[in-house]
Scaffold this active site. Structure first.
Site, short mmCIF file in Angstrom:
data_model
loop_
_atom_site.label_atom_id
_atom_site.label_comp_id
_atom_site.label_asym_id
_atom_site.label_seq_id
_atom_site.Cartn_x
_atom_site.Cartn_y
_atom_site.Cartn_z
N CYS A 146 0.88 -1.18 -0.03
CA CYS A 146 0.03 0.11 0.07
C CYS A 146 1.00 1.28 -0.03
O CYS A 146 0.62 2.21 -0.60
CB CYS A 146 -0.78 -0.04 1.11
N GLU A 174 -4.33 3.41 -7.68
CA GLU A 174 -3.34 2.27 -7.26
C GLU A 174 -3.35 1.07 -8.18
O GLU A 174 -4.58 0.90 -8.30
CB GLU A 174 -3.82 1.86 -5.86
P1 NDP Z 1 -10.15 -5.77 -0.35
O1 NDP Z 1 -10.25 -4.41 0.28
O2 NDP Z 1 -11.54 -6.05 -1.10
O3 NDP Z 1 -9.80 -6.77 0.80
C1 NDP Z 1 -9.48 -6.45 2.11
C2 NDP Z 1 -9.93 -7.30 3.11
O4 NDP Z 1 -11.25 -6.87 3.12
C3 NDP Z 1 -10.02 -8.77 2.76
O5 NDP Z 1 -9.92 -9.75 3.76
C4 NDP Z 1 -11.43 -8.86 2.07
O6 NDP Z 1 -11.85 -10.11 1.98
C5 NDP Z 1 -12.14 -8.04 2.79
N1 NDP Z 1 -13.41 -7.67 2.38
C6 NDP Z 1 -14.13 -7.53 1.16
N2 NDP Z 1 -14.87 -6.76 1.26
C7 NDP Z 1 -15.37 -6.58 2.52
C8 NDP Z 1 -16.59 -6.06 3.09
N3 NDP Z 1 -17.61 -5.38 2.32
N4 NDP Z 1 -16.74 -5.67 4.35
C9 NDP Z 1 -15.41 -6.32 5.29
N5 NDP Z 1 -14.15 -6.78 4.52
C10 NDP Z 1 -14.47 -7.10 3.31
O7 NDP Z 1 -9.03 -5.69 -1.40
P2 NDP Z 1 -8.92 -6.67 -2.57
O8 NDP Z 1 -8.22 -7.88 -2.23
O9 NDP Z 1 -10.21 -6.81 -3.17
O10 NDP Z 1 -7.90 -5.65 -3.36
C11 NDP Z 1 -8.42 -4.89 -4.30
C12 NDP Z 1 -7.41 -3.60 -4.34
O11 NDP Z 1 -7.43 -2.99 -3.01
C13 NDP Z 1 -6.01 -4.06 -4.82
O12 NDP Z 1 -6.04 -3.91 -6.22
C14 NDP Z 1 -5.34 -2.80 -4.25
O13 NDP Z 1 -5.37 -1.77 -5.03
C15 NDP Z 1 -5.92 -2.59 -2.96
N6 NDP Z 1 -5.65 -3.23 -1.66
C16 NDP Z 1 -4.81 -2.18 -0.59
C17 NDP Z 1 -4.24 -2.88 0.28
C18 NDP Z 1 -3.61 -2.19 1.35
O14 NDP Z 1 -2.94 -2.78 1.99
N7 NDP Z 1 -3.79 -0.85 1.38
C19 NDP Z 1 -4.52 -4.43 0.45
C20 NDP Z 1 -4.91 -5.20 -0.36
C21 NDP Z 1 -5.80 -4.67 -1.62
P3 NDP Z 1 -11.54 -11.16 0.70
O15 NDP Z 1 -10.17 -11.09 0.41
O16 NDP Z 1 -11.97 -12.31 1.01
O17 NDP Z 1 -12.49 -10.75 -0.55
#
Ligand code: NDP
Length: 485
Positions: free
Chosen positions: A292, A389
């Site tokens: 991130c 991002e």
């Molecule tokens: P998400 O924000 O969807 O996932 C992060 C966590 O939240 C996962 O455990 C996910 O579950 C969970 N989650 C998803 N939807 C919900 C909800 N409505 N309520 C509560 N929890 C939820 O990130 P993604 O993995 O989809 O990645 C998408 C984009 O996000 C990436 O391309 C990147 O740009 C960004 N990202 C940023 C991060 C950071 O550290 N700032 C980390 C990861 C992603 P599950 O994985 O099981 O869907």
């Protein structure tokens, strides 16, 4: 042609035993999901199925929150700081004892190189538990009054980029402060959280103090929306962060959100170029760019841009992409097919917008999810690749002439998580650090993490801090009898 070839140096998978299927960790025991739903976790470098994992539904999440509440009321809130510290020390030592196994497991499930899980992720996990173990009996000295209180039950939702490390960032301060926890790991990387559940058992942690519910986004939503939760801690996308902020608004729940970023890594003309190039590589190609706080926008002073780009290309041509279990590998697999599609789409947009795309020559393995390190030059601030991002090994290069211009461009983003400054001039570092709207500013280095140092963002990068005294404060209610400074 290279002067010499590397021999393969594969880490052994024999140090880790992966079960065929896993349950949920609730009240100190592994239990089956009540409605029996399961999903598979795969190795992103080979697409091989690693294990069958339980998907927690509404009744499972409810059982986990109740177990955490009961453990809080009956045991953990009555356990002294010194005793809590002992458990945390025990967990830290068990992480060290099982370091090699955890590193291999993380590499298999996440796709990141063993060199990183072994040298960065797992040592930092242990460091976070050691650091917070030290705080557990000294909370009265955290600047929150002599008797700060825990919130109660913490719901913690973490992403897939640093699975066990994000767990440590969340679980260690929560337990040190006296909260109990229900944690949901990401769908694509549940295995190290389940190994951590085993470590909690080994450490004799009272049942229910830590609960792990695996599942997808829906499980995360059920958890953060559960009325029995007092505190929500989330790391992930800004999009989901917004949904969570909306769901806790108007409730008594406290929330910390660590969201996305689009960090500027700023190279001035007096910087030591070779060191800066190492910092650029570390800033954006570490962990396949799934970071991130990655330095995805490289801002280079115009007078040195040709030198920096030439040196960077030379260095990137030496990076080794491939089997993450090989100790020579620098760049591993992209975590999922979905993430690979996002990286490809945005990179194609970069080309369509007119930026110049370059990657070193490298052969991508036939199976698994792979993306070559990529550099875009000629990028304008309005391009999507300079604003959104990408969360992959993709760097956008922009230029500037004066420090004011560098600052204006660096701050021209909806995010504000991190930034880097490369210059020999100390006064310029201080001036930039003061004016950059970023939670973390690295000077002549990048992507250095330490449990004693608070980490978190401004603007759309979220709110709250993790690590250090500030991170601990997010898990405590200040003592109301004194004025907190
Ligand atoms: P998400 O924000 O969807 O996932 C992060 C966590 O939240 C996962 O455990 C996910 O579950 C969970 N989650 C998803 N939807 C919900 C909800 N409505 N309520 C509560 N929890 C939820 O990130 P993604 O993995 O989809 O990645 C998408 C984009 O996000 C990436 O391309 C990147 O740009 C960004 N990202 C940023 C991060 C950071 O550290 N700032 C980390 C990861 C992603 P599950 O994985 O099981 O869907």
């Amino acid at each position: 042609m290279s002067l010499f070839e590397y021999s393969p140096a594969p880490e052994s998978r024999a140090v880790v035993g992966i079960a065929e299927s896993y349950g949920l960790f609730i009240d100190g025991r592994m239990v089956d999901p009540r409605d029996g739903t399961r999903f598979k976790t795969i190795s992103p470098s080979t697409e091989e199925v690693l294990a069958d994992v339980a998907e927690a539904g509404e009744r499972d999440v409810d059982a986990a929150v109740r177990a955490a509440r009961s453990a809080y009321t009956r045991v953990w809130s009555k356990t002294s700081g010194r005793e809590r510290g002992k458990y945390l020390f025990r967990i830290a030592r068990l992480v060290q004892d099982r370091a090699r196994e955890l590193a291999v497991l993380e590499t298999l499930d996440n796709g990141k190189p063993i060199r990183e899980t072994r040298d960065v992720d797992i040592p930092l996990v242990a460091a976070h538990f050691f650091y917070h173990a030290g705080w557990a009996d000294k909370l009265g000295h955290a600047g929150l009054g002599p008797h700060p209180r825990p919130h109660g039950v913490a719901a913690q939702v973490i992403p897939w980029n640093f699975p066990l490390l994000m767990l440590a960032w969340k679980v260690a301060p929560a337990l040190a402060a006296g909260n109990t926890v229900v944690l949901k790991p990401a769908e694509t990387t549940p295995l190290t959280a389940l190994a951590f559940a085993e470590i909690c058992q080994q450490a004799d942690l009272p049942p229910g103090v830590v609960n792990v519910v695996t599942g997808a986004g829906q499980t995360g939503r059920l958890l953060v929306e559960h009325p029995g939760v007092d505190k929500v801690a989330f790391t992930g996308s800004t999009e989901v962060g917004r949904l969570i902020a909306a769901s806790v608004a108007g409730t008594a729940k406290k929330a910390t959100l660590e969201l996305g970023g689009k960090a500027a890594n700023i190279v001035f003309d007096d910087a030591p170029i070779d060191q800066a190039v190492e910092g650029i590589v570390r800033g954006v190609f570490f962990n396949q760019g799934h970071v991130c706080c990655a330095g995805t926008r490289l801002l280079v002073q115009e007078s040195v841009v040709d030198e920096v780009i030439a040196s960077l290309k030379h260095r990137l041509a030496t990076l080794r992409l491939g089997d993450p279990m090989d100790k020579n590998t620098d760049i591993g697999a992209i975590n999922s097919a979905v993430q690979l599609r996002r990286i490809r789409e945005l990179s194609d947009v970069g080309e369509a917008e007119g930026a110049t795309r370059w990657s070193p020559e490298c052969t991508l393995p036939a199976r698994g999810f792979w993306f070559a390190p990529t550099v875009f030059t000629g990028v304008a601030q309005t391009h999507r690749i300079a604003r959104e991002e990408i969360f992959g090994p993709v760097l956008s290069v922009l230029t500037f002439r004066t420090p004011d211009e560098a600052l204006a461009k660096a701050n021209n983003t909806p995010y504000g998580l991190s930034a880097g400054v490369w210059t020999e001039k100390g006064s310029r570092i201080l001036w930039m650090a003061q004016h950059l709207r970023a939670g973390v500013v690295w000077a002549n280095t990048f992507n250095h993490f330490d449990p004693t140092s608070p980490f978190g963002g401004y603007k759309e990068s979220g709110y709250g801090r993790e690590g250090g005294r500030h991170g601990l404060a997010a898990y405590l209610v200040p003592d109301e009898t004194v004025e907190v400074s």
